[in-house]
Design a protein around this motif. Structure first.
Motif, PDB file in Angstrom:
ATOM      1  N   GLY A 136       0.830  -1.195   0.000  1.00 34.10           N
ATOM      2  CA  GLY A 136       0.000   0.000   0.000  1.00 34.10           C
ATOM      3  C   GLY A 136       0.865   1.245   0.000  1.00 34.10           C
ATOM      4  O   GLY A 136       2.097   1.169  -0.092  1.00 34.10           O
ATOM      5  N   LEU A 137       0.208   2.373   0.125  1.00 34.64           N
ATOM      6  CA  LEU A 137       0.884   3.663   0.133  1.00 34.64           C
ATOM      7  C   LEU A 137       1.132   4.107   1.567  1.00 34.64           C
ATOM      8  O   LEU A 137       0.192   4.199   2.367  1.00 34.64           O
ATOM      9  N   ALA A 138       2.387   4.359   1.912  1.00 32.38           N
ATOM     10  CA  ALA A 138       2.725   4.878   3.241  1.00 32.38           C
ATOM     11  C   ALA A 138       2.318   6.348   3.278  1.00 32.38           C
ATOM     12  O   ALA A 138       2.971   7.194   2.681  1.00 32.38           O
ATOM     13  N   GLU A 139       1.201   6.627   3.950  1.00 36.82           N
ATOM     14  CA  GLU A 139       0.632   7.977   3.922  1.00 36.82           C
ATOM     15  C   GLU A 139       1.153   8.894   5.016  1.00 36.82           C
ATOM     16  O   GLU A 139       1.364  10.076   4.781  1.00 36.82           O
ATOM     17  N   SER A 140       1.294   8.357   6.226  1.00 38.25           N
ATOM     18  CA  SER A 140       1.643   9.245   7.336  1.00 38.25           C
ATOM     19  C   SER A 140       2.143   8.432   8.516  1.00 38.25           C
ATOM     20  O   SER A 140       2.208   7.215   8.477  1.00 38.25           O
ATOM     21  N   VAL A 141       2.471   9.146   9.571  1.00 35.63           N
ATOM     22  CA  VAL A 141       2.797   8.562  10.870  1.00 35.63           C
ATOM     23  C   VAL A 141       1.830   9.199  11.860  1.00 35.63           C
ATOM     24  O   VAL A 141       1.694  10.421  11.898  1.00 35.63           O
ATOM     25  N   VAL A 152      -0.618   2.987   6.485  1.00 37.61           N
ATOM     26  CA  VAL A 152      -0.501   2.492   5.115  1.00 37.61           C
ATOM     27  C   VAL A 152      -1.895   2.310   4.530  1.00 37.61           C
ATOM     28  O   VAL A 152      -2.731   1.609   5.096  1.00 37.61           O
ATOM     29  N   ARG A 153      -2.153   2.941   3.391  1.00 41.50           N
ATOM     30  CA  ARG A 153      -3.429   2.817   2.687  1.00 41.50           C
ATOM     31  C   ARG A 153      -3.312   1.671   1.691  1.00 41.50           C
ATOM     32  O   ARG A 153      -2.527   1.714   0.763  1.00 41.50           O
ATOM     33  N   VAL A 154      -4.124   0.609   1.910  1.00 43.76           N
ATOM     34  CA  VAL A 154      -4.107  -0.552   1.019  1.00 43.76           C
ATOM     35  C   VAL A 154      -5.081  -0.332  -0.132  1.00 43.76           C
ATOM     36  O   VAL A 154      -5.862   0.617  -0.134  1.00 43.76           O
ATOM     37  N   GLU A 155      -5.026  -1.227  -1.112  1.00 43.39           N
ATOM     38  CA  GLU A 155      -5.808  -1.082  -2.342  1.00 43.39           C
ATOM     39  C   GLU A 155      -7.306  -0.942  -2.093  1.00 43.39           C
ATOM     40  O   GLU A 155      -8.000  -0.230  -2.798  1.00 43.39           O
ATOM     41  N   SER A 156      -7.832  -1.601  -1.060  1.00 46.92           N
ATOM     42  CA  SER A 156      -9.259  -1.526  -0.754  1.00 46.92           C
ATOM     43  C   SER A 156      -9.674  -0.160  -0.218  1.00 46.92           C
ATOM     44  O   SER A 156     -10.850   0.130  -0.104  1.00 46.92           O
ATOM     45  N   GLY A 157      -8.698   0.663   0.119  1.00 42.87           N
ATOM     46  CA  GLY A 157      -8.976   1.975   0.692  1.00 42.87           C
ATOM     47  C   GLY A 157      -8.824   2.012   2.202  1.00 42.87           C
ATOM     48  O   GLY A 157      -8.830   3.079   2.811  1.00 42.87           O
ATOM     49  N   LEU A 202      -7.166   2.084   5.768  1.00 42.81           N
ATOM     50  CA  LEU A 202      -5.921   2.637   6.312  1.00 42.81           C
ATOM     51  C   LEU A 202      -5.488   1.745   7.464  1.00 42.81           C
ATOM     52  O   LEU A 202      -6.205   1.602   8.453  1.00 42.81           O
ATOM     53  N   ARG A 203      -4.334   1.114   7.326  1.00 46.76           N
ATOM     54  CA  ARG A 203      -3.826   0.209   8.352  1.00 46.76           C
ATOM     55  C   ARG A 203      -2.694   0.863   9.123  1.00 46.76           C
ATOM     56  O   ARG A 203      -1.799   1.468   8.533  1.00 46.76           O
ATOM     57  N   ARG A 204      -2.733   0.700  10.443  1.00 50.85           N
ATOM     58  CA  ARG A 204      -1.664   1.188  11.322  1.00 50.85           C
ATOM     59  C   ARG A 204      -0.624   0.086  11.480  1.00 50.85           C
ATOM     60  O   ARG A 204      -0.957  -1.026  11.832  1.00 50.85           O
ATOM     61  N   VAL A 205       0.617   0.415  11.221  1.00 50.33           N
ATOM     62  CA  VAL A 205       1.707  -0.549  11.345  1.00 50.33           C
ATOM     63  C   VAL A 205       2.527  -0.164  12.571  1.00 50.33           C
ATOM     64  O   VAL A 205       3.197   0.872  12.576  1.00 50.33           O
ATOM     65  N   LEU A 206       2.438  -0.997  13.604  1.00 51.34           N
ATOM     66  CA  LEU A 206       3.183  -0.731  14.829  1.00 51.34           C
ATOM     67  C   LEU A 206       4.507  -1.477  14.870  1.00 51.34           C
ATOM     68  O   LEU A 206       5.507  -0.951  15.348  1.00 51.34           O
ATOM     69  N   ALA A 207       4.506  -2.717  14.390  1.00 46.24           N
ATOM     70  CA  ALA A 207       5.725  -3.525  14.403  1.00 46.24           C
ATOM     71  C   ALA A 207       5.684  -4.469  13.219  1.00 46.24           C
ATOM     72  O   ALA A 207       4.838  -5.357  13.166  1.00 46.24           O
TER      73      ALA A 207
END
Length: 84
Positions: free
Chosen positions: A51-56, A64-69, A71-76
């Protein structure tokens, strides 16, 4: 010679863990923002996703914004630049 300098910098930022400047510094240091990334979760049953790394966010999680739209939070996780 390097270890004392690293420990000093670590103490500098550890003392500011609740300071918005820490997250601001983290955001400005990331080369992944605005780029396509692949996330490799640290759990065995979770497959990698891109996906697209949008922000922190304010907790320091990569958003990270995945193809479905979604927004996933990546902690580890391991995160690498996606090849497209």
């Amino acid at each position: 010679d390097l270890l004392p300098v690293l420990l000093e910098r670590l103490d500098h930022w550890r003392a500011r863990v609740n300071d918005p400047a820490l997250i601001s510094a983290w955001r400005s240091a990331l080369g992944t923002l605005g780029r396509n990334v692949t996330v490799y979760p640290q759990t065995e049953d979770a497959p990698p996703y891109s996906g697209l790394a949008e922000s922190v966010d304010n907790d320091g999680a990569l958003c990270v914004r995945v193809e479905s739209g979604e927004l996933r939070r990546v902690l580890a996780a391991d995160v690498g630049l996606a090849e497209r």
